[in-house]
Design a protein around this motif. Structure first.
Motif, PDB file in Angstrom:
ATOM      1  N   PRO A 212      -2.519 -12.808  12.290  1.00 39.22           N
ATOM      2  CA  PRO A 212      -1.429 -11.916  11.890  1.00 39.22           C
ATOM      3  C   PRO A 212      -1.697 -11.225  10.553  1.00 39.22           C
ATOM      4  CG  PRO A 212      -0.550 -14.011  12.679  1.00 39.22           C
ATOM      5  CD  PRO A 212      -2.031 -14.190  12.535  1.00 39.22           C
ATOM      6  N   ALA A 213      -2.347 -11.958   9.622  1.00 39.44           N
ATOM      7  CA  ALA A 213      -2.656 -11.350   8.321  1.00 39.44           C
ATOM      8  C   ALA A 213      -3.616 -10.184   8.482  1.00 39.44           C
ATOM      9  CB  ALA A 213      -3.248 -12.393   7.379  1.00 39.44           C
ATOM     10  N   ALA A 214      -4.601 -10.349   9.358  1.00 39.63           N
ATOM     11  CA  ALA A 214      -5.557  -9.261   9.606  1.00 39.63           C
ATOM     12  C   ALA A 214      -4.860  -8.063  10.234  1.00 39.63           C
ATOM     13  CB  ALA A 214      -6.687  -9.754  10.503  1.00 39.63           C
ATOM     14  N   ALA A 215      -3.888  -8.323  11.105  1.00 35.62           N
ATOM     15  CA  ALA A 215      -3.157  -7.225  11.749  1.00 35.62           C
ATOM     16  C   ALA A 215      -2.311  -6.448  10.739  1.00 35.62           C
ATOM     17  CB  ALA A 215      -2.274  -7.785  12.862  1.00 35.62           C
ATOM     18  N   LEU A 216      -1.842  -7.120   9.689  1.00 37.86           N
ATOM     19  CA  LEU A 216      -1.016  -6.469   8.677  1.00 37.86           C
ATOM     20  C   LEU A 216      -1.828  -5.732   7.617  1.00 37.86           C
ATOM     21  CD1 LEU A 216       1.919  -8.912   7.847  1.00 37.86           C
ATOM     22  CD2 LEU A 216       2.103  -6.569   8.655  1.00 37.86           C
ATOM     23  N   LYS A 217      -3.128  -5.994   7.561  1.00 38.53           N
ATOM     24  CA  LYS A 217      -3.946  -5.418   6.486  1.00 38.53           C
ATOM     25  C   LYS A 217      -3.882  -3.893   6.444  1.00 38.53           C
ATOM     26  CE  LYS A 217      -8.475  -5.660   4.297  1.00 38.53           C
ATOM     27  NZ  LYS A 217      -9.836  -6.251   4.343  1.00 38.53           N
ATOM     28  N   PRO A 218      -3.997  -3.180   7.597  1.00 41.67           N
ATOM     29  CA  PRO A 218      -3.903  -1.713   7.532  1.00 41.67           C
ATOM     30  C   PRO A 218      -2.567  -1.224   6.975  1.00 41.67           C
ATOM     31  CG  PRO A 218      -4.815  -2.409   9.632  1.00 41.67           C
ATOM     32  CD  PRO A 218      -4.306  -3.644   8.970  1.00 41.67           C
ATOM     33  N   TYR A 219      -1.496  -1.967   7.275  1.00 45.26           N
ATOM     34  CA  TYR A 219      -0.181  -1.581   6.749  1.00 45.26           C
ATOM     35  C   TYR A 219      -0.173  -1.700   5.228  1.00 45.26           C
ATOM     36  CZ  TYR A 219       4.830  -1.704   5.792  1.00 45.26           C
ATOM     37  OH  TYR A 219       6.076  -1.444   5.277  1.00 45.26           O
ATOM     38  N   LEU A 220      -0.761  -2.792   4.706  1.00 47.38           N
ATOM     39  CA  LEU A 220      -0.791  -2.997   3.262  1.00 47.38           C
ATOM     40  C   LEU A 220      -1.578  -1.912   2.550  1.00 47.38           C
ATOM     41  CD1 LEU A 220      -1.394  -6.855   2.936  1.00 47.38           C
ATOM     42  CD2 LEU A 220       0.685  -5.613   2.395  1.00 47.38           C
TER      43      LEU A 220
ATOM     44  N   LEU B 281       4.127  -7.226 -15.916  1.00 49.32           N
ATOM     45  CA  LEU B 281       3.563  -7.922 -14.774  1.00 49.32           C
ATOM     46  C   LEU B 281       2.485  -7.050 -14.149  1.00 49.32           C
ATOM     47  CD1 LEU B 281       6.563  -9.511 -12.821  1.00 49.32           C
ATOM     48  CD2 LEU B 281       5.116 -10.520 -14.571  1.00 49.32           C
ATOM     49  N   SER B 282       1.372  -7.659 -13.779  1.00 52.09           N
ATOM     50  CA  SER B 282       0.303  -6.929 -13.106  1.00 52.09           C
ATOM     51  C   SER B 282       0.512  -6.984 -11.605  1.00 52.09           C
ATOM     52  CB  SER B 282      -1.056  -7.543 -13.456  1.00 52.09           C
ATOM     53  OG  SER B 282      -1.284  -7.494 -14.847  1.00 52.09           O
ATOM     54  N   PRO B 283       0.264  -5.864 -10.893  1.00 48.53           N
ATOM     55  CA  PRO B 283       0.409  -5.888  -9.426  1.00 48.53           C
ATOM     56  C   PRO B 283      -0.561  -6.893  -8.804  1.00 48.53           C
ATOM     57  CG  PRO B 283       0.177  -3.637 -10.246  1.00 48.53           C
ATOM     58  CD  PRO B 283      -0.168  -4.545 -11.388  1.00 48.53           C
ATOM     59  N   LEU B 284      -0.185  -7.440  -7.656  1.00 45.39           N
ATOM     60  CA  LEU B 284      -1.102  -8.319  -6.929  1.00 45.39           C
ATOM     61  C   LEU B 284      -2.301  -7.510  -6.451  1.00 45.39           C
ATOM     62  CD1 LEU B 284       1.317 -10.425  -4.683  1.00 45.39           C
ATOM     63  CD2 LEU B 284       0.462 -10.956  -6.960  1.00 45.39           C
ATOM     64  N   SER B 285      -3.461  -8.093  -6.553  1.00 47.69           N
ATOM     65  CA  SER B 285      -4.656  -7.421  -6.035  1.00 47.69           C
ATOM     66  C   SER B 285      -4.627  -7.459  -4.506  1.00 47.69           C
ATOM     67  CB  SER B 285      -5.910  -8.133  -6.545  1.00 47.69           C
ATOM     68  OG  SER B 285      -5.984  -9.446  -5.994  1.00 47.69           O
ATOM     69  N   ASP B 286      -5.459  -6.620  -3.885  1.00 46.11           N
ATOM     70  CA  ASP B 286      -5.555  -6.630  -2.419  1.00 46.11           C
ATOM     71  C   ASP B 286      -5.955  -8.017  -1.916  1.00 46.11           C
ATOM     72  OD1 ASP B 286      -4.866  -3.993  -2.406  1.00 46.11           O
ATOM     73  OD2 ASP B 286      -6.897  -3.236  -2.091  1.00 46.11           O
TER      74      ASP B 286
ATOM     75  N   GLN C 111      -5.375 -10.939  -3.384  1.00 51.22           N
ATOM     76  CA  GLN C 111      -4.240 -11.861  -3.516  1.00 51.22           C
ATOM     77  C   GLN C 111      -3.240 -11.660  -2.378  1.00 51.22           C
ATOM     78  OE1 GLN C 111      -3.143 -10.862  -7.651  1.00 51.22           O
ATOM     79  NE2 GLN C 111      -3.126 -13.067  -8.046  1.00 51.22           N
ATOM     80  N   GLN C 112      -2.962 -10.416  -2.044  1.00 49.98           N
ATOM     81  CA  GLN C 112      -2.013 -10.144  -0.973  1.00 49.98           C
ATOM     82  C   GLN C 112      -2.536 -10.666   0.361  1.00 49.98           C
ATOM     83  OE1 GLN C 112       0.086  -6.237  -1.067  1.00 49.98           O
ATOM     84  NE2 GLN C 112      -1.344  -5.755  -2.705  1.00 49.98           N
ATOM     85  N   GLN C 113      -3.824 -10.462   0.619  1.00 52.04           N
ATOM     86  CA  GLN C 113      -4.389 -10.908   1.885  1.00 52.04           C
ATOM     87  C   GLN C 113      -4.402 -12.431   1.974  1.00 52.04           C
ATOM     88  OE1 GLN C 113      -4.833  -8.523   3.930  1.00 52.04           O
ATOM     89  NE2 GLN C 113      -5.484  -9.742   5.669  1.00 52.04           N
ATOM     90  N   THR C 114      -4.713 -13.084   0.851  1.00 49.17           N
ATOM     91  CA  THR C 114      -4.692 -14.551   0.824  1.00 49.17           C
ATOM     92  C   THR C 114      -3.276 -15.079   1.047  1.00 49.17           C
ATOM     93  OG1 THR C 114      -6.568 -14.605  -0.690  1.00 49.17           O
ATOM     94  CG2 THR C 114      -5.182 -16.582  -0.594  1.00 49.17           C
ATOM     95  N   PHE C 115      -2.307 -14.416   0.411  1.00 48.41           N
ATOM     96  CA  PHE C 115      -0.904 -14.810   0.569  1.00 48.41           C
ATOM     97  C   PHE C 115      -0.481 -14.725   2.031  1.00 48.41           C
ATOM     98  CE2 PHE C 115       3.549 -13.496   0.868  1.00 48.41           C
ATOM     99  CZ  PHE C 115       4.190 -14.471   0.124  1.00 48.41           C
ATOM    100  N   LEU C 116      -0.830 -13.611   2.691  1.00 50.42           N
ATOM    101  CA  LEU C 116      -0.438 -13.429   4.085  1.00 50.42           C
ATOM    102  C   LEU C 116      -1.131 -14.433   4.992  1.00 50.42           C
ATOM    103  CD1 LEU C 116      -0.419  -9.533   4.339  1.00 50.42           C
ATOM    104  CD2 LEU C 116       1.546 -11.057   4.378  1.00 50.42           C
ATOM    105  N   ALA C 117      -2.413 -14.675   4.738  1.00 47.60           N
ATOM    106  CA  ALA C 117      -3.154 -15.627   5.566  1.00 47.60           C
ATOM    107  C   ALA C 117      -2.545 -17.023   5.455  1.00 47.60           C
ATOM    108  CB  ALA C 117      -4.622 -15.639   5.153  1.00 47.60           C
ATOM    109  N   THR C 118      -2.115 -17.377   4.243  1.00 50.56           N
ATOM    110  CA  THR C 118      -1.506 -18.687   4.028  1.00 50.56           C
ATOM    111  C   THR C 118      -0.167 -18.793   4.745  1.00 50.56           C
ATOM    112  OG1 THR C 118      -2.570 -18.845   1.871  1.00 50.56           O
ATOM    113  CG2 THR C 118      -0.724 -20.324   2.277  1.00 50.56           C
ATOM    114  N   ARG C 119       0.626 -17.719   4.689  1.00 53.00           N
ATOM    115  CA  ARG C 119       1.966 -17.759   5.272  1.00 53.00           C
ATOM    116  C   ARG C 119       1.962 -17.586   6.794  1.00 53.00           C
ATOM    117  NH1 ARG C 119       2.171 -19.617   1.315  1.00 53.00           N
ATOM    118  NH2 ARG C 119       3.137 -18.978  -0.639  1.00 53.00           N
ATOM    119  N   LEU C 120       1.085 -16.672   7.286  1.00 48.30           N
ATOM    120  CA  LEU C 120       1.179 -16.275   8.690  1.00 48.30           C
ATOM    121  C   LEU C 120       0.013 -16.732   9.549  1.00 48.30           C
ATOM    122  CD1 LEU C 120       2.349 -12.573   8.148  1.00 48.30           C
ATOM    123  CD2 LEU C 120       3.768 -14.592   8.490  1.00 48.30           C
ATOM    124  N   GLY C 121      -1.111 -17.057   8.922  1.00 49.40           N
ATOM    125  CA  GLY C 121      -2.327 -17.338   9.684  1.00 49.40           C
ATOM    126  C   GLY C 121      -3.274 -16.147   9.615  1.00 49.40           C
ATOM    127  N   MET C 122      -4.535 -16.375   9.955  1.00 43.98           N
ATOM    128  CA  MET C 122      -5.560 -15.354   9.766  1.00 43.98           C
ATOM    129  C   MET C 122      -5.334 -14.134  10.658  1.00 43.98           C
ATOM    130  SD  MET C 122      -7.432 -16.418   7.361  1.00 43.98           S
ATOM    131  CE  MET C 122      -8.815 -15.283   7.521  1.00 43.98           C
TER     132      MET C 122
END
Length: 504
Positions: free
Chosen positions: A481-489, A461-466, A468-479
């Motif tokens: 909250p996803a932006a706030a989590l980006k530094p953590y990722l 399995l290939s790791p999710l790209s940055d 893909q992860q950001q798109t996933f978070l934006a879809t689940r949480l909204g833009m």
């Protein structure tokens, strides 16, 4: 020594327990009394008094030597001189990885053959000190830095989930700070440093045994890696209490013919795997429509590159192996990269085909193997024994008939969770089940696999790209909250000790 080695392996779990352990932390260093002023210990000394005085007298006046003590000590006229000798010794041995290297460095720096140098009164801080009057700056004690980190890491990760944090806040404090002149108080600060920062802090800290540093760093990395995997399951606790009502399993039919039992088996698999719990939002996601598509790459048993790129392609390719000489597939990926989720996706894709999927969680297989050693030892195929212990008689009969006609897809999820029986289980799958012609797929972390899978097709399995992860978070949480989590990722998500890539 053997027991000590086993204990060290689970030391992090002991400190980190969220509800079973309270950590009492005492970082206070009492003031040095006059009797300890200027007194320096020479551990493992191999020199006479004349040599000691000649070597250390260049630092300052020596008031006396007591080399018959254990350890031998030298008393300087000033404590500042003793500190200067210790600093010289620390600088000389800072990069040493073994006791032999350390001994050689001390001999070169001080002109003495000894195993270590320190003031008789040890004022080294717990986790690092800077700018304290009358004391040297230091980087702390290595084991203490490790203990402090693992005491906080689990609570820190659980506290990001509001429902879990609310429960944790009702418990007694996890950590208590002890002080001789002040009341005992809870330590409420969560871990703010990234895994890399904490590893660097342990790297800078001082260990009495030079070989301990690499051991402790690996212990911490392994612990964080295990936590990342375990939390994928634990965070399901954050789901609303009504969630299970959406996945009620169909009752077993009264008609126990093979056809009826097969239909019920397929409906049960669909009920279990059509949705996946999303730990971020607390919702059940459609396994195929709402989950991230994880990229797959790999080669066949001869080493030739495969065209399989995703779970849909994997589902279409697997049935073609039934007529192949190699019917086994090994799929590897790091922790928390989606192996179990991919299994659910593969099961849903397979329900419309001719094969009967049978999911075998290896951790459950291990428990049954240890409990029923005799039955497994006498069995020609452990899968059949596993099914006889976990299925009702009509269900078991249907699955055995499907296995007999080689119309099943055996899915072994999590070979790395087989504990001390891992080699036995892997060898039975590769050397007994696969040669019998059963089509099977196994998932595992890449590290620790035995050599018996040489004839298997190999997928990763290939790791999710940055992105893909950001798109996933934006879809689940909204833009927002996803932006706030980006530094953590990008900065704080743990790095997997096996792949050296951030856990996704």
């Amino acid at each position: 020594q053997a027991a000590f080695g086993r204990g060290i392996g689970v030391m992090g779990d002991l400190y980190a327990s969220a509800v079973g352990i309270t950590v009492l932390q005492s970082t206070e260093i009492f003031p040095r009394d006059q009797a300890h002023d200027g007194v320096l210990c020479l551990f493992g000394l191999d020199a006479d008094e004349a040599t000691v005085r000649a070597a250390l007298g260049i630092f300052g006046a020596i008031a006396g030597c007591e080399l018959r003590k254990d350890p031998p000590v030298v008393r300087f006229a000033s404590h500042e001189v003793a500190r200067a000798v210790r600093r010289k010794a620390e600088e000389a041995t800072a990069s040493c990885k073994t006791d032999e290297e350390s001994n050689a460095a001390l001999a070169a720096a001080l002109g003495l053959r000894c195993a270590g140098v320190d003031t008789l009164y040890n004022e080294r801080s717990y986790a690092g000190r800077q700018g304290e009057e009358g004391r040297d700056d230091d980087t702390g004690r290595g084991w203490c830095c490790f203990e402090d980190a693992v005491s906080r890491v689990l609570l820190t990760k659980l506290s990001v989930v509001p429902r879990l944090k609310a429960v944790l806040d009702t418990l007694k404090p996890k950590m208590l700070a002890l002080h001789s002149r002040e009341p005992t108080v809870p330590i409420v600060e969560l871990q703010s440093e990234s895994v890399e920062d904490l590893v660097a802090r342990i790297q800078r800290a001082v260990f009495t045994g030079k070989g301990d540093k690499d051991t402790v760093i690996q212990l911490y990395k392994d612990y964080v890696s295990r936590i990342a995997t375990a939390l994928q399951k634990t965070l399901a606790l954050s789901l609303p209490t009504s969630a299970p009502e959406t996945t009620v399993l169909p009752p077993m039919p009264s008609d126990t013919t093979a056809a009826s039992m097969r239909e019920w088996h397929m409906h049960t698999l669909r009920a279990k795997h059509a949705h996946i719990a999303d730990a971020l939002s607390g919702k059940l996601l459609d396994t195929l429509a709402e989950c991230v598509s994880i990229a797959i790459e790999g080669s066949d048993a001869t080493g030739k590159a495969l065209s399989v790129r995703d779970v849909a392609g994997l589902s279409a390719w697997l049935p073609s192996l039934r007529s192949s000489a190699a019917t086994g597939v090994l799929l590897t990926a790091g922790p928390a990269m989606g192996k179990t989720w991919l299994m659910s996706q593969l099961i849903i894709h397979s329900l419309t085909g001719s094969l009967v999927p049978i999911l075998i969680p290896v951790d459950r297989l291990l428990k049954l193997l240890l409990k029923h050693e005799g039955r497994f030892a006498a069995a020609a195929n452990w899968v059949a024994t596993y099914l006889s212990l976990t299925c009702e008689a009509p269900h078991y009969a249907m699955l055995r008939e499907a296995m007999a006609t080689r119309s099943t897809l055996l899915l072994f999820d999590g070979l790395d969770e087989a504990g001390g029986a891992r080699s036995r289980i892997e060898c039975h799958i590769a050397e007994v089940v696969a040669p019998q012609g059963h089509l099977l797929l196994c998932t595992s972390r890449p590290a620790g696999l035995s050599d018996c899978f040489s004839s298997f097709h190999k997928l990763q399995l290939s790791p999710l790209s940055d992105a893909q992860q950001q798109t996933f978070l934006a879809t689940r949480l909204g833009m927002a909250p996803a932006a706030a989590l980006k530094p953590y990722l990008t900065d704080k998500v743990p790095i997997d000790a096996e792949t050296q890539r951030r856990v996704t």
